[in-house]
Structures are given as C-alpha cells and as structure tokens.
Scaffold this motif. Structure first.
Motif, PDB file in Angstrom:
ATOM      1  N   LYS A 229     -15.397  87.237  11.452  1.00 53.09           N
ATOM      2  CA  LYS A 229     -14.608  88.471  11.610  1.00 53.09           C
ATOM      3  C   LYS A 229     -14.371  89.134  10.254  1.00 53.09           C
ATOM      4  O   LYS A 229     -14.451  90.358  10.135  1.00 53.09           O
ATOM      5  N   HIS A 230     -14.112  88.328   9.228  1.00 50.65           N
ATOM      6  CA  HIS A 230     -13.916  88.870   7.875  1.00 50.65           C
ATOM      7  C   HIS A 230     -15.196  89.515   7.355  1.00 50.65           C
ATOM      8  O   HIS A 230     -15.149  90.556   6.699  1.00 50.65           O
ATOM      9  N   ARG A 231     -16.333  88.914   7.653  1.00 49.99           N
ATOM     10  CA  ARG A 231     -17.615  89.486   7.230  1.00 49.99           C
ATOM     11  C   ARG A 231     -17.826  90.858   7.866  1.00 49.99           C
ATOM     12  O   ARG A 231     -18.269  91.806   7.211  1.00 49.99           O
ATOM     13  N   LEU A 232     -17.505  90.974   9.135  1.00 45.25           N
ATOM     14  CA  LEU A 232     -17.638  92.253   9.827  1.00 45.25           C
ATOM     15  C   LEU A 232     -16.632  93.272   9.288  1.00 45.25           C
ATOM     16  O   LEU A 232     -16.969  94.441   9.091  1.00 45.25           O
ATOM     17  N   GLN A 233     -15.411  92.822   9.020  1.00 51.40           N
ATOM     18  CA  GLN A 233     -14.382  93.708   8.492  1.00 51.40           C
ATOM     19  C   GLN A 233     -14.761  94.235   7.112  1.00 51.40           C
ATOM     20  O   GLN A 233     -14.473  95.376   6.771  1.00 51.40           O
ATOM     21  N   ARG A 234     -15.451  93.417   6.311  1.00 51.49           N
ATOM     22  CA  ARG A 234     -15.922  93.867   4.992  1.00 51.49           C
ATOM     23  C   ARG A 234     -16.860  95.065   5.123  1.00 51.49           C
ATOM     24  O   ARG A 234     -16.837  95.983   4.306  1.00 51.49           O
ATOM     25  N   THR A 235     -17.691  95.041   6.155  1.00 49.02           N
ATOM     26  CA  THR A 235     -18.602  96.163   6.390  1.00 49.02           C
ATOM     27  C   THR A 235     -17.810  97.427   6.686  1.00 49.02           C
ATOM     28  O   THR A 235     -18.127  98.511   6.184  1.00 49.02           O
TER      29      THR A 235
END
Length: 132
Positions: A83-89
């Motif tokens: 989820k954090h990886r997606l939020q970084r995008t």
C-alpha cells in the motif's frame, strides 16, 4: 473425458494476477509497473506546460484508473508495504501536478461505497437472470 488441471504459481483472471498463495504482491507489482510507465507521460505533459486541471484529468483517467484496478478485491489483503508503494506513486503524481490527489485509502473507500450503492440499487440480486 476429463483432462488434468495443471498447477501454476499464478494466473491472470479478469486483469488481476492471482497467486497460488492468494497474496497480491504480483498483482500490485504489475499495477505499479503500468502506473510508472504512464507517469512518464504525465511528466511530459507537465514539461510541455499543460494546465493543472488537464494534468489532474489525465492522471485520473490514465494513472488512477490503473491504481484502482480491482481495488475492492485486493486492497484489504494487500500488505502495508505494498500500500505504501502504491501511495508513493500517488505522491509523485501530486508533486508533478502540483495539486492534492485522493489517497489510496480514499480511492478504496470511494470505490467500495460506489460498489455497495450499486448492489443496493439492483432490483434483481440474482446474478444469474435465467435461474440456471
């Protein structure tokens, strides 16, 4: 005559990658890869002076639509790291556009509410209209 079913590590079904262990890492990796490829075009549009309003529209149509692909299915089971990886995008897109965008959590809640509303509005809850 029955044919044997082969065992696979993962398979793609309706655009989502489902793994043997029912984890969503492969699916999220594919989503991130597609989103990053499209972020390139967002950067190019910003570089060429496209107005902020059009950048937001482009993001929503081209990037956010990828991030939300089957989100109501995989979000609950996704790891915090994914989820954090997606939020970084999403945060990268905010920096490029220069405007706030809905968080991944907000997108999930919005899509879930919309889905629930559609289920409630459906006068025929039977998924098989022929009754077979």
């Amino acid at each position: 005559m029955l044919s044997p079913v082969s065992k696979v590590d993962s398979f793609k079904f309706l655009g989502s990658i489902i793994s043997q262990d029912l984890k969503w890492e492969s699916n999220i990796n594919a989503i991130l890869k597609k989103a990053q490829q499209r972020m390139y075009f967002l950067r190019q549009l910003r570089k060429h002076g496209l107005p902020q309003e059009l950048l937001v529209t482009f993001y929503t149509a081209v990037v956010e639509s990828i991030l939300c692909s089957s989100i109501t299915v995989w979000f609950g089971a996704a790891t915090q790291q994914d989820k954090h990886r997606l939020q970084r995008t999403i945060r990268s897109a905010e920096r490029i556009i220069g405007a706030p965008l809905p968080s991944l959590q907000d997108l999930y809640i919005g899509r879930s509410r919309k889905r629930a509303e559609n289920i409630i509005k459906d006068p025929n809850p039977n998924p098989n209209p022929k009754g077979v």
